[in-house]
Every structure is written in C-alpha cells, then in structure tokens.
Design a protein around this motif. Structure first.
Motif, PDB file in Angstrom:
ATOM      1  N   LEU A  17     -16.741  50.958 -12.876  1.00 37.55           N
ATOM      2  CA  LEU A  17     -15.322  50.924 -13.202  1.00 37.55           C
ATOM      3  C   LEU A  17     -15.069  50.085 -14.445  1.00 37.55           C
ATOM      4  O   LEU A  17     -14.274  50.460 -15.305  1.00 37.55           O
ATOM      5  CB  LEU A  17     -14.519  50.382 -12.020  1.00 37.55           C
ATOM      6  CG  LEU A  17     -13.025  50.145 -12.259  1.00 37.55           C
ATOM      7  CD1 LEU A  17     -12.327  51.440 -12.638  1.00 37.55           C
ATOM      8  CD2 LEU A  17     -12.379  49.530 -11.049  1.00 37.55           C
ATOM      9  N   PRO A  50     -15.241  47.890  -8.520  1.00 35.34           N
ATOM     10  CA  PRO A  50     -13.839  47.528  -8.282  1.00 35.34           C
ATOM     11  C   PRO A  50     -13.641  46.115  -7.729  1.00 35.34           C
ATOM     12  O   PRO A  50     -12.728  45.404  -8.166  1.00 35.34           O
ATOM     13  CB  PRO A  50     -13.367  48.588  -7.278  1.00 35.34           C
ATOM     14  CG  PRO A  50     -14.205  49.777  -7.584  1.00 35.34           C
ATOM     15  CD  PRO A  50     -15.561  49.216  -7.936  1.00 35.34           C
ATOM     16  N   ARG A  54     -11.582  43.201  -9.668  1.00 39.20           N
ATOM     17  CA  ARG A  54     -10.445  42.581  -8.978  1.00 39.20           C
ATOM     18  C   ARG A  54     -10.641  41.060  -8.882  1.00 39.20           C
ATOM     19  O   ARG A  54      -9.704  40.293  -9.112  1.00 39.20           O
ATOM     20  CB  ARG A  54     -10.279  43.203  -7.585  1.00 39.20           C
ATOM     21  CG  ARG A  54      -8.966  42.871  -6.925  1.00 39.20           C
ATOM     22  CD  ARG A  54      -8.762  43.653  -5.643  1.00 39.20           C
ATOM     23  NE  ARG A  54      -8.245  44.985  -5.936  1.00 39.20           N
ATOM     24  CZ  ARG A  54      -8.923  46.113  -5.797  1.00 39.20           C
ATOM     25  NH1 ARG A  54     -10.161  46.109  -5.357  1.00 39.20           N
ATOM     26  NH2 ARG A  54      -8.381  47.274  -6.087  1.00 39.20           N
ATOM     27  N   GLU A  74      -8.116  52.212 -10.894  1.00 35.29           N
ATOM     28  CA  GLU A  74      -9.127  52.498  -9.873  1.00 35.29           C
ATOM     29  C   GLU A  74      -8.930  53.898  -9.282  1.00 35.29           C
ATOM     30  O   GLU A  74      -9.904  54.628  -9.085  1.00 35.29           O
ATOM     31  CB  GLU A  74      -9.084  51.441  -8.766  1.00 35.29           C
ATOM     32  CG  GLU A  74     -10.177  51.632  -7.749  1.00 35.29           C
ATOM     33  CD  GLU A  74     -10.182  50.579  -6.652  1.00 35.29           C
ATOM     34  OE1 GLU A  74     -11.145  50.560  -5.882  1.00 35.29           O
ATOM     35  OE2 GLU A  74      -9.214  49.783  -6.566  1.00 35.29           O
TER      36      GLU A  74
END
Length: 82
Positions: A17, A50, A54, A74
């Motif tokens: 990501l 992810p 985060r 996402e």
C-alpha cells in the motif's frame, strides 16, 4: 493470463500500500493530498502494509481528515487485485 486448471495462477501479489500510495497523482481527491504528503515525508516507508501506514500516521499525529483519506486510499488499493 491465469490458467483455469491451476488455482495458483490466479494469485497476483499486490504491491505494498505504501508504494502504491506514493505514485498516486492528479486524482483531485483526498488520496492525492495524502500521497503528496507521503512523498514529502522522509520517514514514510513505501514498503508499508495498511497497518504500518496507519501506525505511521498515528505516530505523526495525523488528524481525522488524514485518516479518512487513508481509509479511501486503502479501499482503492484493495479493489485493484486479490
């Protein structure tokens, strides 16, 4: 092209990501702004999944709008493959 007799041939490895986010440009949305900020952040890791992205945002004390943009990013990333 996937081979119908080989289930493994349907598996496509998704790029991280973080790497996907870094190349998002000219979208005209919050994801574009988030990507621009990530490119300007020398501590942002492109290999992040992810949870890692985060956690980075949390460590940077990102605001709620940034987390909303990340949720949108996402969702887009997840829709690409897999």
């Amino acid at each position: 092209m996937p081979n119908a007799s080989d289930a493994e041939s349907y598996f496509v490895e998704r790029e991280p990501l973080g790497r996907w986010l870094l190349v998002q440009r000219d979208r005209g949305d919050w994801v574009d702004e988030l990507a621009s900020a990530a490119r300007g952040d020398p501590t942002f890791r492109g290999d992040g999944d992810p949870e890692a992205v985060r956690a980075h945002l949390f460590a940077q004390q990102a605001d709620g709008d940034t987390f909303q943009a990340f949720d949108d990013a996402e969702t887009d990333w997840q829709s690409l493959s897999g």
